[in-house]
Design a protein around this motif. Sequence first.
Motif, PDB file in Angstrom:
ATOM      1  N   SER A 133     -28.523   4.035 -18.545  1.00  0.00           N
ATOM      2  CA  SER A 133     -27.372   3.889 -19.199  1.00  0.00           C
ATOM      3  C   SER A 133     -26.606   2.731 -18.758  1.00  0.00           C
ATOM      4  O   SER A 133     -25.901   1.830 -19.302  1.00  0.00           O
ATOM      5  N   ASP A 134     -26.774   2.527 -17.172  1.00  0.00           N
ATOM      6  CA  ASP A 134     -26.396   1.217 -16.366  1.00  0.00           C
ATOM      7  C   ASP A 134     -27.191   0.193 -16.093  1.00  0.00           C
ATOM      8  O   ASP A 134     -27.854   0.187 -14.849  1.00  0.00           O
ATOM      9  N   ALA A 135     -27.528  -0.870 -16.805  1.00  0.00           N
ATOM     10  CA  ALA A 135     -26.678  -1.172 -18.062  1.00  0.00           C
ATOM     11  C   ALA A 135     -27.772  -1.384 -19.208  1.00  0.00           C
ATOM     12  O   ALA A 135     -27.582  -2.338 -19.905  1.00  0.00           O
ATOM     13  N   GLY A 165     -25.873  -9.958 -11.833  1.00  0.00           N
ATOM     14  CA  GLY A 165     -25.292  -9.561 -10.587  1.00  0.00           C
ATOM     15  C   GLY A 165     -24.324  -8.845 -10.746  1.00  0.00           C
ATOM     16  O   GLY A 165     -23.044  -9.103  -9.961  1.00  0.00           O
ATOM     17  N   GLU A 166     -23.797  -7.653 -11.506  1.00  0.00           N
ATOM     18  CA  GLU A 166     -22.656  -7.175 -11.691  1.00  0.00           C
ATOM     19  C   GLU A 166     -22.643  -6.235 -10.229  1.00  0.00           C
ATOM     20  O   GLU A 166     -21.684  -5.909  -9.931  1.00  0.00           O
ATOM     21  N   GLU A 167     -23.825  -5.650 -10.174  1.00  0.00           N
ATOM     22  CA  GLU A 167     -23.882  -4.682  -9.205  1.00  0.00           C
ATOM     23  C   GLU A 167     -23.761  -5.300  -7.846  1.00  0.00           C
ATOM     24  O   GLU A 167     -24.145  -6.554  -7.663  1.00  0.00           O
ATOM     25  N   ALA A 168     -22.972  -4.368  -6.677  1.00  0.00           N
ATOM     26  CA  ALA A 168     -23.119  -5.156  -5.498  1.00  0.00           C
ATOM     27  C   ALA A 168     -24.424  -5.090  -4.857  1.00  0.00           C
ATOM     28  O   ALA A 168     -25.235  -3.973  -5.163  1.00  0.00           O
ATOM     29  N   GLN A 272     -25.276  11.140 -13.503  1.00  0.00           N
ATOM     30  CA  GLN A 272     -26.480  10.387 -13.119  1.00  0.00           C
ATOM     31  C   GLN A 272     -26.156   9.126 -12.669  1.00  0.00           C
ATOM     32  O   GLN A 272     -26.906   8.356 -12.202  1.00  0.00           O
ATOM     33  N   TRP A 273     -24.896   8.695 -12.475  1.00  0.00           N
ATOM     34  CA  TRP A 273     -24.317   7.322 -12.308  1.00  0.00           C
ATOM     35  C   TRP A 273     -25.061   6.983 -10.789  1.00  0.00           C
ATOM     36  O   TRP A 273     -24.920   7.658  -9.890  1.00  0.00           O
ATOM     37  N   HIS A 274     -25.844   5.800 -10.560  1.00  0.00           N
ATOM     38  CA  HIS A 274     -26.433   5.368  -9.499  1.00  0.00           C
ATOM     39  C   HIS A 274     -27.330   6.498  -8.898  1.00  0.00           C
ATOM     40  O   HIS A 274     -27.205   6.552  -7.730  1.00  0.00           O
ATOM     41  N   THR A 275     -28.075   7.207  -9.635  1.00  0.00           N
ATOM     42  CA  THR A 275     -29.241   8.097  -9.115  1.00  0.00           C
ATOM     43  C   THR A 275     -30.510   7.756  -9.756  1.00  0.00           C
ATOM     44  O   THR A 275     -30.387   7.282 -10.827  1.00  0.00           O
TER      45      THR A 275
HETATM   46 ZN   LIG Z   1     -23.891   0.304 -11.779  1.00  0.00          ZN
END
Ligand SMILES: [Zn+2]
Length: 314
Positions: A133-135, A165-168, A272-275
Amino acid sequence: MQTVLVVATLFFVACSADAKNQAPVAPVAPVAPVAPLKFDSSRAWIDLQRQVAFGPRPAGSPALAQTRQYIESQLKAIDVPYREQTFDAMTPAGIIRMTNIIGTIPGRRPDRIGIATHYDTKRFAEFKFLGASDAASSTAATLELARVLTNRRNEYTIELLFLDGEEAVNREWRDPDNTYGSKYYVKAAQQAGTLGRLKTLILLDMIGDRDLDIRPDTNSARWLNTIVWGSAARLGYSSTFIPQDFTVEDDHLPFVEAGVPSIDIIDLDYPQWHTAQDDLDHVSARSLQIVGDVVLDALPQIEQQLAGNTPPAR
Ligand SMILES: [Zn+2]
């Protein structure tokens, strides 16, 4: 089928009239049937699967370069011109070379409507993060929107932004360690004097959740939220587009801060975000379809709003 028959009949009438009267008859130009604008989530689903198959795709990784090649191959296939915007980002892990992909679908006006997504995934050393999903989801939807919009007479030029590079890089989302691609795009467009022609930004992010629920973000322009939630209600998607405000920081913020009216369409209500479970089991083509339908329904209204006046940035 019916349209083809009508054209054939008209043509026959024109020919026989010509033959009978021996008078010149202006040729009847067959009217090309205008295909209805239809977002095809089965095509978008393939785009999503292909990205996930590349594995984790953090900024600077070979898998992200493969993803970039895939995105570009899909733009080439529909003759959408694009350019790469490459830059060196100073991150907590040192300098990382990043690349935005910017595609352009011509419109009647040079002024632009941006449709954006990030295509990098968050880096996790301890597990394989697939980012279905991300992304991968919003990247897939943006590609399918591109396919649809190349067949549309667009009032505004459509700019497709695949942002890196959206993600930290660090675990925590803390400025300035995030949204590298969008910040760079805005700064470069300001310096080139081209940001003023970007009239609005539609950002998609995390729209694949099987159990899709999307809420209006308070950092987005209110008039854009009103149009999009109105489209969703009209299409019968009120149980998905829930009119309950929340606030999100995402790739739209650099645009908002630069005065570009923007909307972030995002489902952050995703366990499930960031898993390691942000995988194919937790996303669905149906969710892509809903968002694609809503964006296509909202677009003419956004164009009308932009053409009529200068809507507020927030
Ligand atoms: Zn993310």
